[in-house]
Design an enzyme around this catalytic site. Structure first.
Site, mmCIF file in Angstrom:
data_model
loop_
_atom_site.group_PDB
_atom_site.id
_atom_site.type_symbol
_atom_site.label_atom_id
_atom_site.label_comp_id
_atom_site.label_asym_id
_atom_site.label_seq_id
_atom_site.Cartn_x
_atom_site.Cartn_y
_atom_site.Cartn_z
ATOM 1 N N GLY A 146 0.835 -1.184 0.000
ATOM 2 C CA GLY A 146 0.000 0.000 0.000
ATOM 3 C C GLY A 146 0.872 1.237 0.000
ATOM 4 N N GLN A 153 2.697 9.955 1.518
ATOM 5 C CA GLN A 153 3.999 9.295 1.531
ATOM 6 C C GLN A 153 4.861 9.695 0.337
ATOM 7 O OE1 GLN A 153 2.154 5.216 2.365
ATOM 8 N NE2 GLN A 153 4.175 5.084 3.338
ATOM 9 N N CYS A 189 6.025 -0.255 7.353
ATOM 10 C CA CYS A 189 5.643 0.958 6.630
ATOM 11 C C CYS A 189 6.801 1.388 5.739
ATOM 12 C CB CYS A 189 5.288 2.063 7.620
ATOM 13 S SG CYS A 189 4.789 3.602 6.840
ATOM 14 N N LEU A 190 6.490 1.692 4.489
ATOM 15 C CA LEU A 190 7.524 2.132 3.553
ATOM 16 C C LEU A 190 8.182 3.433 3.994
ATOM 17 C CD1 LEU A 190 5.714 1.349 0.175
ATOM 18 C CD2 LEU A 190 7.488 -0.002 1.330
ATOM 19 N N HIS A 198 -4.319 0.915 7.734
ATOM 20 C CA HIS A 198 -2.968 1.481 7.752
ATOM 21 C C HIS A 198 -2.887 2.678 6.803
ATOM 22 C CE1 HIS A 198 1.552 1.031 7.947
ATOM 23 N NE2 HIS A 198 1.412 1.722 6.843
ATOM 24 N N GLU A 199 -3.396 2.503 5.593
ATOM 25 C CA GLU A 199 -3.350 3.596 4.604
ATOM 26 C C GLU A 199 -4.275 4.737 5.003
ATOM 27 O OE1 GLU A 199 -0.879 3.514 2.669
ATOM 28 O OE2 GLU A 199 -0.463 1.401 3.036
ATOM 29 N N HIS A 228 -2.540 7.037 7.313
ATOM 30 C CA HIS A 228 -1.647 7.984 6.627
ATOM 31 C C HIS A 228 -2.399 9.237 6.180
ATOM 32 C CE1 HIS A 228 2.265 6.121 6.440
ATOM 33 N NE2 HIS A 228 1.754 4.977 6.005
#
Length: 146
Positions: A41, A46, A88-89, A129-130, A133
């Site tokens: 994702g 991000q 997480c990226l 999670h997204e 963000h």
């Protein structure tokens, strides 16, 4: 290729505004960056865009690619509880066990108008999670669960 911002970049803490234009090109570029990372994702903040947009493919690493784009999403219902380890990226190397709803209903804008879809299990955790963000929330903000 889009650059993925890393914590503590201040854009990651912004509450995003609704998408008003056509996000097609941005979403396509976000999917390319997500797969290259490699992640499941990626939310617009991000990559430095403070708009309510995220892309997701919860099953591609299992050999079942299903790229998805979510514009102006909102969780309209949730139930149950699950705990899973999340990475997480934007925070490489700092996975955390997080408690989330097991089932979520997401409303979002699509090509033919507003729609709803139910996600459960791992996909539900990815959605949440997204969504975090888009509200400036990171996995570091969740109390770790043993």
């Amino acid at each position: 290729m889009l650059e993925i911002l890393r914590h503590p970049d201040p854009v990651l803490r912004l509450r995003c505004t609704p998408v008003t234009g056509d996000p097609t090109a941005l979403a396509r570029d976000m999917l390319v960056a997500m797969y290259a990372a490699p992640g499941r994702g990626l939310a617009a903040p991000q990559i430095g865009v403070a708009e309510r947009l995220f892309v997701m493919d919860a099953s591609w690493k299992d050999g079942l690619p299903d790229p998805r784009v979510f514009v102006n999403p909102e969780i309209v219902a949730s139930e149950g509880r699950q705990v899973s380890e999340e990475a997480c990226l934007s925070i490489p190397g700092q996975a955390r066990r997080v408690a989330r709803a097991e089932i979520v209903t997401l409303a979002f804008d699509g090509p033919s108008g507003r729609r709803r879809e139910v996600f459960q299990g791992f996909a539900a955790a990815c959605v949440q999670h997204e969504m975090d963000h888009l509200d400036g929330i990171l996995i570091l903000d969740h109390d770790p669960v043993a």
